[in-house]
Design an enzyme around this catalytic site. Sequence first.
Site, PDB file in Angstrom:
ATOM      1  N   LYS A 182      10.799  41.196  23.731  1.00 26.00           N
ATOM      2  CA  LYS A 182      11.064  42.560  23.262  1.00 26.00           C
ATOM      3  C   LYS A 182      10.374  42.754  21.917  1.00 26.00           C
ATOM      4  CE  LYS A 182      14.221  45.601  21.107  1.00 26.00           C
ATOM      5  NZ  LYS A 182      13.118  46.020  20.268  1.00 26.00           N
ATOM      6  N   GLU A 257      16.474  33.753  12.984  1.00 29.23           N
ATOM      7  CA  GLU A 257      15.780  33.804  11.690  1.00 29.23           C
ATOM      8  C   GLU A 257      16.208  35.099  11.025  1.00 29.23           C
ATOM      9  OE1 GLU A 257      14.094  31.709  10.072  1.00 29.23           O
ATOM     10  OE2 GLU A 257      13.861  30.214  11.659  1.00 29.23           O
ATOM     11  N   CYS A 291      10.867  38.489   5.086  1.00 32.91           N
ATOM     12  CA  CYS A 291      12.099  37.780   4.762  1.00 32.91           C
ATOM     13  C   CYS A 291      11.835  36.686   3.736  1.00 32.91           C
ATOM     14  CB  CYS A 291      12.756  37.227   6.019  1.00 32.91           C
ATOM     15  SG  CYS A 291      11.679  36.177   6.948  1.00 32.91           S
ATOM     16  N   GLU A 388      19.701  41.193   0.119  1.00 34.95           N
ATOM     17  CA  GLU A 388      18.299  41.447   0.440  1.00 34.95           C
ATOM     18  C   GLU A 388      18.057  42.954   0.517  1.00 34.95           C
ATOM     19  OE1 GLU A 388      16.912  40.570   4.518  1.00 34.95           O
ATOM     20  OE2 GLU A 388      15.290  39.465   3.549  1.00 34.95           O
TER      21      GLU A 388
HETATM   22  C1  UN1 Z   1       5.492  34.748   6.141  1.00 33.53           C
HETATM   23  O1  UN1 Z   1       6.011  34.748   5.020  1.00 33.53           O
HETATM   24  O2  UN1 Z   1       4.254  34.758   6.298  1.00 33.53           O
HETATM   25  O3  UN1 Z   1      10.364  38.042   9.149  1.00 33.53           O
HETATM   26  C2  UN1 Z   1       6.318  34.695   7.367  1.00 33.53           C
HETATM   27  C3  UN1 Z   1       9.887  37.387   8.227  1.00 33.53           C
HETATM   28  C4  UN1 Z   1       9.762  35.896   8.402  1.00 33.53           C
HETATM   29  C5  UN1 Z   1       8.368  35.437   8.507  1.00 33.53           C
HETATM   30  C6  UN1 Z   1       7.687  35.286   7.190  1.00 33.53           C
HETATM   31  N1  UN1 Z   1      10.501  35.498   9.606  1.00 33.53           N
HETATM   32  O4  UN1 Z   1       9.502  37.937   7.220  1.00 33.53           O
END
Ligand code: UN1
Length: 489
Positions: A182, A257, A291, A388
């Site tokens: 998805k 994640e 993130c 965040e």
């Molecule tokens: C990065 O910093 O290149 O969603 C990858 C996000 C993380 C991936 C970061 N899962 O920002």
Amino acid sequence: MSESQTVIEAPARNYIGGTWRESASGETYEKRNPWRPSEITGVFPASAVEDAQAAIEAAREAFPAWAALPAAGRAAFFGKAANALEARAEQVAQDMTAEMGKPLRESRLEALRAATILRYSAGEAWRPIGQLYEPSVPNQRLFTLRRPLGVVGLITPWNFPIAIPVWKLAPALIYGNTVVLKLGYEAPRTGLHVAEAFAEACLPAGVLNVLTGAGSTVGAELVRNPGIRAISFTGSVPVGRSVRDEATARDCRVQLELGGHNPLIVAADAEVDRAVEAAYAGAFWSAGQKCTATRRILVQEAVYDEFRDGLLARIVRGKVGDPSDPEVEVGPVVNESALDDILGAIARARGEGGDVLAGGERTDEDGYLIAPTLFEGLADDAELSCEEVFGPVAALCRYSTLDEAIERANAVRFGLSASIFTRDLYAVQRFTQEIGAGIIHVNSQTAGADVHVPFGGVKGSGWGPHEQGRAALEFYTEAVTVYQDAPLA
Ligand code: UN1
């Protein structure tokens, strides 16, 4: 505002069972350009539960033959798909920038990174998937083996709209699973390029199925459907938690994640110019919508003023605006509600006593553009110091000792990435040992991820095995132990 312009005329379609299909309901949604919201960048299937079910069924039918192929046979499709992605990398980058606003210079790198991930994962075909042990009895082979799970569901975000889908689907497929993917609601066109690349590579029908639409329909069905053996999810904390709770209740494997609140520590002996560059890139590139973005910058007293002046000068030098300009470093945020959320958080931070040193407001009438925003003077329990805020907003703090910096950095519930700038090996070793983060940087920015090493957080930033590199083997396969005794005659 100008009249609505449609850039892509035909509705893009889902890729299910090797065919391009509209949603069974015929419903679509429009995607708009966050830099020029009057511009429609595409019309996509607003997929319904039955589309997800069709995709799961196609993946279930494709699984036995795909799992039975030698891994090197699977890898052959990866090489062709990587070539196809490279051939269209510029188009992928342009589409990414148009639909979700990532500056072109970063979109270009991400498009190529997707091909690199495929090439790396193809190499898994030649790496071991088990271990041989000494048997305890004669004439026995005793070994472990990793087997594919079946159909896996991948729920991906808009902020890395090609890298994240590929870093999930590549290991899933190479180890013999079939996939229902998805795409992020805000960046469907970018992800559909992956389906097109695998279609060009003549991947067998049903091995990879790709759907656009809302999490509340497609995502929810993947989480609930007993045909899905594992879910890999990247996204927000509340959605991730509910995915985990619902899926694990039916014994579905889950990997999450989630968010981060990533500190950058600048010690008095740091190369200040490099730390300034890293802070700017970590906090403001992709408008802070990673993130792994830098949220707090903790600077040791002796270099605080020098660093602060350096970063403010860098903010003035950085080009902000139209993300399709290859020199622009900071473009718009993804949509109006993100803009409102970020501006709301900025207003609350001012209310909590934070001083705005730079930015702090919307700077384009049309585009969802927020100038790089730097706060100072926020308490450690202020919202911006703990939660965040997914935008180009960072807070500067002063510290005196390494103990204090590590303690304050660790006081948040997240633990994705962290960075320290220093020349002191003692400080590096302490930091590496004690910082609550899954991705640790020394003298480099908090964001970024190489394709061949594990990626993932600790504490509230994730759940389950990490992604990428060899870590992905753990999530996308089940381990079995085999006692294989030879026949007596
Ligand atoms: C990065 O910093 O290149 O969603 C990858 C996000 C993380 C991936 C970061 N899962 O920002």
